[in-house]
Design an enzyme around this catalytic site. Structure first.
Site, PDB file in Angstrom:
ATOM      1  N   ALA A  11      34.181 -81.471 -55.610  1.00  0.00           N
ATOM      2  CA  ALA A  11      33.487 -82.727 -55.308  1.00  0.00           C
ATOM      3  C   ALA A  11      34.281 -83.554 -54.290  1.00  0.00           C
ATOM      4  O   ALA A  11      33.713 -84.125 -53.355  1.00  0.00           O
ATOM      5  CB  ALA A  11      33.246 -83.530 -56.582  1.00  0.00           C
ATOM      6  N   TYR A  12      35.583 -83.609 -54.460  1.00  0.00           N
ATOM      7  CA  TYR A  12      36.440 -84.331 -53.520  1.00  0.00           C
ATOM      8  C   TYR A  12      36.332 -83.713 -52.136  1.00  0.00           C
ATOM      9  O   TYR A  12      36.176 -84.411 -51.129  1.00  0.00           O
ATOM     10  CB  TYR A  12      37.886 -84.302 -54.027  1.00  0.00           C
ATOM     11  CG  TYR A  12      38.878 -85.016 -53.151  1.00  0.00           C
ATOM     12  CD1 TYR A  12      39.014 -86.401 -53.218  1.00  0.00           C
ATOM     13  CD2 TYR A  12      39.690 -84.320 -52.272  1.00  0.00           C
ATOM     14  CE1 TYR A  12      39.928 -87.061 -52.414  1.00  0.00           C
ATOM     15  CE2 TYR A  12      40.611 -84.972 -51.465  1.00  0.00           C
ATOM     16  CZ  TYR A  12      40.731 -86.342 -51.544  1.00  0.00           C
ATOM     17  OH  TYR A  12      41.631 -86.995 -50.751  1.00  0.00           O
ATOM     18  N   SER A  13      36.375 -82.392 -52.060  1.00  0.00           N
ATOM     19  CA  SER A  13      36.276 -81.695 -50.784  1.00  0.00           C
ATOM     20  C   SER A  13      34.922 -81.957 -50.128  1.00  0.00           C
ATOM     21  O   SER A  13      34.854 -82.206 -48.915  1.00  0.00           O
ATOM     22  CB  SER A  13      36.491 -80.198 -50.989  1.00  0.00           C
ATOM     23  OG  SER A  13      36.492 -79.519 -49.762  1.00  0.00           O
TER      24      SER A  13
END
Length: 113
Positions: A11-13
């Site tokens: 999700a961060y990526s």
């Protein structure tokens, strides 16, 4: 994480990939007004955020914090973490160089080449 995916932070990526797309679109929209928009994309930076991010990975994998940090460090061909000062230098460069626009500048020791 905007130029390369990593395990455990999908999700961060994805959010960082979106920032690069937004940077490119805004650069096109604002260029006629003399505004530049660029993204600074550091790899793992030696900050408290890095230290805090490895703890959940340690719990999920059973690996020690130091093992995880060493794995992260090895992503950088220079086998080290980026310093906050290196990131700041890139920002200063972008401020002083108005011909650079719409770029995602990697500060990564060669990790994403």
């Amino acid at each position: 994480a905007g130029k390369k995916g990593y395990q455990y932070i999908s999700a961060y990526s994805a959010s960082k990939h979106a920032v690069i797309g937004l940077t490119r679109a805004l650069a096109q929209e604002t260029a006629p007004h003399g505004v530049t928009v660029n993204a600074v994309c550091p790899s793992f930076v030696d900050t408290p955020m890095l230290q805090n991010s490895v703890e959940p990975i340690s719990r999920k994998t059973g690996k020690s914090v130091e093992e995880i940090l060493e794995t992260f460090r090895k992503h950088n061909p220079q086998n080290r973490f980026i310093t906050p000062e290196e990131v700041a230098s890139a920002v200063v460069f972008l401020i002083e160089t108005p011909g650079v626009n719409g770029q995602a500048i990697s500060i990564c020791g060669g990790e994403t080449i």
